[in-house]
Structure formats: structure tokens, C-alpha cells
Scaffold this active site. Structure first.
Site, PDB file in Angstrom:
ATOM      1  CG  ASP A  18      39.687  48.330  35.386  1.00 17.65           C
ATOM      2  OD1 ASP A  18      40.920  48.808  34.978  1.00 17.65           O
ATOM      3  OD2 ASP A  18      39.863  47.417  36.466  1.00 17.65           O
TER       4      ASP A  18
ATOM      5  CB  VAL B 122      41.180  36.588  43.995  1.00 24.75           C
ATOM      6  CG1 VAL B 122      40.324  35.405  43.275  1.00 24.75           C
ATOM      7  CG2 VAL B 122      40.693  38.037  43.356  1.00 24.75           C
TER       8      VAL B 122
ATOM      9  CB  ILE C 274      44.915  32.643  43.281  1.00 25.44           C
ATOM     10  CG1 ILE C 274      43.184  33.006  43.218  1.00 25.44           C
ATOM     11  CG2 ILE C 274      44.939  30.974  43.921  1.00 25.44           C
ATOM     12  CD1 ILE C 274      42.291  32.083  42.321  1.00 25.44           C
TER      13      ILE C 274
ATOM     14  CG  PHE D 289      37.147  47.114  44.171  1.00 25.58           C
ATOM     15  CD1 PHE D 289      36.683  48.197  44.712  1.00 25.58           C
ATOM     16  CD2 PHE D 289      37.453  47.165  42.830  1.00 25.58           C
ATOM     17  CE1 PHE D 289      36.489  49.173  44.213  1.00 25.58           C
ATOM     18  CE2 PHE D 289      37.623  48.227  42.080  1.00 25.58           C
ATOM     19  CZ  PHE D 289      36.895  49.101  42.669  1.00 25.58           C
TER      20      PHE D 289
ATOM     21  CE  LYS E 255      36.668  41.855  42.923  1.00 28.01           C
ATOM     22  NZ  LYS E 255      36.030  42.368  41.782  1.00 28.01           N
TER      23      LYS E 255
END
Length: 711
Positions: free
Chosen positions: A497, A388, A380, A385, A403
Site C-alpha cells: 500500500d 487518526v 487529523i 481502517f 489510530k
């Protein structure tokens, strides 16, 4: 030399404390430990759910989501009884509770009902629907209760002042005290998250209620009522929430809840009871039992309630000797067991030092089954990193987001950072980390799955336009989360972020700020160390790009970019379509474009043209906040706490200069952003791009070395 664990000394001192209290204590107020819990630590088994009440993704739902108007009721109680009155002195406990709730509606014209924080003697009792809020029966019969109600419908039968009020109910739904929520600009039916703080001072006998859209407790309560709570409660009661609908489609949700109570002595003690010792010294608040021992020694004339003290000295000496022998034996056993444990326990890598309060640890097998062997059909999203996945747990059927970190060395740092931070954070607008897995050389993080995806997808990919009320609620929620990270945590947390692809939306479009892989902790009022700048172009503050020092004001800049993006429906940096055969043109800055329109007095022409309905004054206020947060000089940017106060109308809109201030650096902010962005674009064929957490985003995450640092 054998080094004993701190736990040993804690247990040992506790035993001494118990022995001393057993011998000579006459202080009965300390018999009951404080009760403390919050929604983040509760499980389904620790809640008592009655009627239509249920749990949904960590949120307590008191009524169900139905498209047809109905009259229903639900109640959710903490499963264990709480001491509210001392069995001997009959003095009431002091308590504090904080909760965040919302009243949403599938049909805005179908209103009626409400919810209440309730103290109930019965864990299995659910009252009538409608205006009775599940608290009592229509006949007036039912268990006694104390409740603070939030009512959305004016009911003459109950002498309601209007359909938007808060009231104190004492064994009846006709409120003993009531206040109009409109006086503090709160509209229960708006669908916005409402925060409430309810405190009761057991010594002062006063109950106070605070209400705000902000997560900052207001200075003044909306209700302050003298109350002898001991007249309305028994020794043990149950606490929780009750809600009902009255021929409507209202949905009553509690997104966060914390509660604490205690029998702490007040600084101003009540008149002493006959034959009681004099008021304790200040030190007694720290060690009451030992203070009591000293008082009794100093005052032989005071009577002793403990029957043991009336025995002969020989009996007392016998108990003391036996107690000392028991303590010595206990110490010897603990030392022997611990030394054996040290001798035979292998040294292994552990996360205990990194994570004080870990979420649940999943097995790799569980997650593999949940994702159908990590099938590509379950993907999705792709992040900087890792990937997901959507997962379905086999044992419970719960839908989760998984994740899967892509680079082990980089992911390990990401894993420790995210787990150690999120595992201890508790805020309704932060994405909840359910657990983790660290097996087979892989690192996986498990979150609540957000049904409405990320904010950037809602803005750019959804077939329907995200309406302005949802957008405003999202911006307020993100501001609240950042204010919590910056100013309410023990150590200040800089997210680093903040962007639309890292803001997730639940079923009611409440925002959840996530992706803490780049977050850093610092002590409050301490200058941060310089590090390599990391993040996404368009959201990064100019001073951060040059110095590598992330501060709360760099997060504020990122938030400003999000505000302008949400209001205009445009990305922070865009590149015009290139003409055939020519090099792509320079990218344009959203901040510069909006500021130019503001200078010309045409600020509202920047609003997303897809928005058909919005309040111009409200929109202008929000966009001014976005410009204030986007100022080149970090000193002139507001704090996130100030932003929250501005958005909820508790503070004035900051003054923003008509012309965008010049950067104090050797070149302008926009020139810096555009040049760096083009440099990143030119390197795409040489370096593998790092995508944002949204698959659709065209921006690139960057990792730029700070000033005077080498790659």
C-alpha cells in the site's frame, strides 16, 4: 508428562557453563559479554544529555533550532560504560556502529560547526563550542577521547582540508587522518540524511569509516586507518555523539544509531603469552570454556591460573559435589514452581505468539484523556481502517498520533499485522510505533506525530509549494525504506500500500513510510501465495490486480507511481471535469501521459509547474526512475536497492524504451486501470467507499478478488 519451558534449559545449561568455567577456565577474553543497543530500544533515562543535546520524537538533537546564529555545543552519550580494553590482557575490543545523521540549517548562508561520534572516558564532560565540537577545551585541556568528526567549516587553526570532510581525532581536534567527503559526492550541508558505518577490528588494529546517502554500506571505506586503540582508551569508556555550532544556525540530528562491541577472538590469534595454552581448535569459537577444559586435560604440563586447581583433589571434589547438589536442587525447585504455575494459570488470549518485541502498552484511560474523550476536534485523518487523532499525553506532555481502528474484526487483523511487523522494524524512514491499546473492545495504535502531515497533503493542500530538494529527499528516503523491507529484513516484507497518503513527513521533511495494515511477510526467494488484491487504484501493479500475488515488484510499481506524482504534482489517475448534463469522462493515467511526453522528447514539460527551481539533469534522472518502475512487465522493473543506488548516483539510469511496452496481458495496463476505476466509481452509490488515509484524497481503496477467486 510435564513439558518444561526452553528458558529452564537455557538457565540450567548456563549454570553448568559457569561451574565448568569456574573450575578450570583460563580464557580471560570471554569475561565480558558483548554490548549491543540501538536508538529504538533506548529511553531518556538510558542516555546522558549534556549542553544543548535533547531528544525530539525519537531523534537525538545535539544543537537547538535557533533562528539567530549562535555558538553552542551538545553531547549525547549512552548512559552505561562500555568495555573497550581488557583489564588483564589490555587488548582492545572490536566494535561496530552505524548511525544516520543530518545537518540542516534555517539559514543556508549561516554555516559552521559539525558533529562527531565520540569515545570518551568522562560521561559529564562537555568541551568548547565552534570547531572544538564539544570534544575538548580551547586551552587544549580536557579528557582524552577518540572521535570521528564530520566538519562543515574549514578552520585553518585545526588544519582542516575543507568545509566538508571526515576525520579521525585522537585526543585533539587536529585530525590524525582526514578525507574529503566530496570524493564520494557527499555534502554535509545539503540537509540530506547521511549514513555512516564505523568499525574497529581489535585483532587487526584497523579502524574503517564508510559514508553514503544510501542505507547500503559502500564497498570501499572513505577512511581506513591503522590504530592501536588500546593506547587511547581506558578499560571502560562512554560512547555517543558530540556536536557544536560556530556562529551559525546549524541543527545536528542523529536519526538512528546502533552499536555493538565484543572481545571475540580473531581467527588469527596473536602470539601466545608465556605458559599459555596453544591456539584453540575451530570448535572453541562456539564453546570456548568447554574447549579450554579439553585443552587443559590434554596438556597436564600447562600451568593453571585458577587458584582452585592448585588445591588438593579433595577440595576440587568437594566443590564439584557441592555444585552438583546445587544444580539438582535448583532443577527441583524450578520444576515444582513451573508445575504449580501450569495448574493454576488460566488459558487466555495472548499476543505473545504474534508479537516477539511489543512496543509499550497504553491504557484506554490514558488515550481517552490524551484525545479529550476522542473529540472530533482532535481528528487529523481518516484511514481505511479507522480514524487518526492528535493526542497529548498527560504525564509527559508528548504529542502523539492515535489510530483508532473502526471495524473490530477487520481491525483485529489490522492490529496484529501492523503491531507484529512494525514492532520489530528499525529504520529511520519507517514510521515508529510507540505502543498500542487493546481494551473495551477497541484497538488503538500509537505513533509519533509527524508535524508536516502526509506527503499528499504537502503536495496538494499546503499553501506553500514543496521545494524540489525536499521532494528528492523524500523519494530517496522512501526508496531506502522499501529496500530495507525487501532485502534487509530476516523475512521479506511486501508493503502492498505504498502511496503518498501513507508517507508521513517529520519536522525536517524526512519521510516516514507507515500504514502496514496490508503488509505481508514472505521468505526471501519464495513465491508468494495468491490473495485478494487490496490497495488504492493508480498505485497497483497490473499483474497484482489479475493474480492477487504481491511481490517486491508490485511495491516497485507503486513507488514508481509515487515518483511521478511527486515530480509532476498530479495524482496517478485523474478525471477531467464533466460537461453539464453529460456523464463524467474516463479517467486518465499519469504514467501514460508522462510516457507520451518522454516519447516526444519533452519529459521535463511534465514537471510540476509550481516548481521554480530544480536541477534539470537531476529531475530527468528521477523521472526516468519513475518510468522504469512503472513498466508493465514486472521483470523489467528495477529492485528498490537498484533504485537507491541510481538516486544517489552510484549506478547509471536504466534504459527506458521510448514507447511504452505493450502489456503481455490480453488488454493494456491503462485500459485495465481505467475500467476498474470507473467500475469502482459507478458502485459508490451502492457500496460505501473506503477512503485513503488522507482526508483530501479522491481516490478509493479497493479490495478486488484475484483471478479465479470468488467473493
Amino acid at each position: 508428562m510435564l513439558k518444561l519451558p526452553p528458558r529452564f534449559f537455557s538457565v540450567y545449561s548456563t549454570l553448568i557453563h559457569i561451574l565448568a568455567s569456574f573450575l578450570c577456565s583460563s580464557d580471560v577474553r570471554g569475561d565480558f559479554p558483548a554490548t549491543r543497543f540501538d536508538l529504538g530500544t533506548l529511553t531518556l533515562s538510558s542516555l546522558k544529555l549534556l549542553g544543548d543535546a535533547h531528544l525530539n520524537n525519537g531523534t537525538i538533537k545535539l544543537t537547538r533550532e535557533l533562528s539567530v546564529p549562535t555558538s553552542t555545543a551538545g553531547k549525547a552519550l549512552y548512559g552505561k560504560p562500555v568495555k573497550f580494553r581488557h583489564p588483564e590482557t589490555k587488548s582492545p575490543a572490536s566494535f561496530t556502529t552505524y548511525f544516520s545523521f543530518s545537518v540542516t540549517n534555517l539559514n543556508p548562508s549561516s554555516i559552521g560547526g559539525g558533529l562527531a561520534f565520540v569515545i570518551s572516558p568522562d560521561e559529564d564532560y562537555l568541551g568548547s563550542t565552534g570547531g572544538f565540537l564539544g570534544l575538548t577545551e580551547e586551552t587544549g585541556s580536557g579528557s582524552g577521547f577518540v572521535a570521528v568528526e564530520f566538519d562543515t567549516l574549514m578552520d585553518v587553526q585545526f588544519k582542516d582540508v575543507n568545509g566538508n570532510h571526515v576525520g579521525l581525532d585522537l585526543n585533539a581536534v587536529v585530525s590524525a587522518a582526514v578525507a574529503d567527503l566530496g570524493n564520494v559526492d557527499i555534502d554535509l550541508k545539503s540537509g540530506n540524511a547521511v549514513n555512516s558505518w564505523i568499525t574497529y577490528d581489535g585483532s587487526g588494529r584497523v579502524l574503517t569509516v564508510y559514508v553514503s546517502y544510501s542505507n547500503l554500506k559502500p564497498k570501499s571505506p572513505i577512511l581506513s586507518v591503522p590504530l592501536d586503540l588500546d593506547r587511547y582508551v581506558s578499560d571502560s569508556m562512554f560512547v555517543g555523539f558530540s556536536g557544536s555550532t560556530q556562529g551559525s544556525t546549524e541543527i545536528h540530528s542523529v536519526d538512528w544509531w546502533s552499536f555493538s562491541s565484543s572481545f571475540e577472538e580473531s581467527s588469527e590469534s596473536p602470539p601466545p603469552m608465556p605458559n599459555s595454552p596453544p591456539p584453540s581448535s575451530p570448535s572453541s569459537s562456539i564453546t570456548p570454556s568447554l574447549s579450554t577444559v579439553r585443552r587443559k586435560t590434554a596438556d597436564p604440563s600447562s600451568s593453571c591460573r585458577n587458584k582452585l586447581c592448585k588445591k588438593s583433589p579433595a577440595a576440587v571434589a568437594g566443590v564439584v559435589t557441592a555444585g552438583a547438589f546445587f544444580l539438582a536442587l535448583f532443577a527441583g525447585v524450578i520444576i515444582w514452581v513451573y508445575s504449580k504455575k501450569i495448574k493454576y494459570t488460566r488459558k487466555s488470549e495472548s499476543l505473545a505468539s504474534e508479537i516477539m518485541k511489543s512496543p509499550r502498552e497504553f491504557t484506554y484511560k490514558e488515550l481517552k484523556l490524551a484525545t479529550d474523550c476522542f473529540s472530533s476536534s482532535r481528528v487529523i485523518g481518516n484511514g481505511a481502517f479507522g480514524t487518526v487523532y492528535k493526542g497529548i499525553l498527560q504525564d509527559s506532555g508528548e504529542i502523539i498520533a492515535i489510530k483508532r481502528c473502526s471495524h473490530i474484526s477487520q481491525g483485529n487483523t489490522e492490529f496484529l499485522s501492523e503491531l507484529s511487523l512494525i514492532g520489530t522494524l528499525r529504520h529511520r524512514n519507517l514510521l515508529r510505533l510507540q505502543g498500542y491499546c487493546r481494551e473495551k473492545g477497541e484497538i488503538l495504535l500509537i505513533y509519533d506525530l509527524m508535524p508536516n502531515g502526509s506527503l499528499d497533503k504537502a503536495l496538494y493542500e499546503s499553501p506553500t509549494t514543496l521545494p524540489w530538494p525536499h521532494r528528492r529527499k523524500i523519494l530517496l528516503g522512501v526508496a531506502s525504506a522499501l529496500a530495507y523491507l525487501h532485502q534487509e529484513c530476516e523475512n521479506q516484507i511486501i508493503h502492498r500500500d505504498v502511496k503518498t497518503s501513507n508517507i508521513m513527513l517529520d519536522a525536517n521533511f524526512n519521510p516516514k513510510l507507515g500504514d502496514f495494515g496490508l503488509a505481508r511477510q514472505t521468505e526471501h526467494d519464495k513465491s508468494p501465495d495468491a490473495t485478494a488484491a487490496a490497495g488504492t487504484m493508480g498505485y497497483l501493479a497490473p499483474e497484482y490486480l489479475l493474480t492477487g500475488r504481491a511481490t517486491e515488484k508490485t511495491d516497485v510499481f507503486s513507488y514508481g507511481a509515487v515518483v511521478l506524482e511527486v515530480c509532476t504534482g498530479r495524482r496517478p489517475i485523474t478525471r477531467p471535469e464533466p460537461e453539464p448534463g453529460l456523464r463524467p469522462g474516463l479517467r486518465s493515467s499519469l504514467v501514460d501521459w508522462v510516457w507520451g511526453l518522454y516519447r516526444e522528447g519533452k519529459l521535463l514539460t511534465a514537471v510540476d509547474e509550481r516548481l521554480s527551481e530544480f536541477n534539470p539533469e537531476e529531475m530527468s534522472r528521477v523521472m526516468m526512475v519513475g518510468l522504469a518502475c512503472s513498466q508493465p512487465d514486472p521483470v523489467t522493473r528495477p529492485t528498490m536497492r537498484s533504485v537507491v543506488q541510481i538516486l544517489v548516483g552510484e549506478a547509471d539510469v536504466p534504459e527506458v524504451p521510448i514507447a511504452k511496452p505493450s502489456s503481455s496481458m490480453s488488454f493494456s495496463t491503462s485500459e485495465l486501470l481505467l475500467t476498474l476505476q470507473d467500475s469502482v466509481s459507478d458502485c459508490n452509490e451502492v457500496l460505501a467507499p473506503i477512503s485513503t488515509t488522507s482526508c483530501s484524497s479522491s481516490e478509493h481503496d479497493i479490495f478486488i478478488v484475484g483471478k479465479d477467486r470468488s467473493v
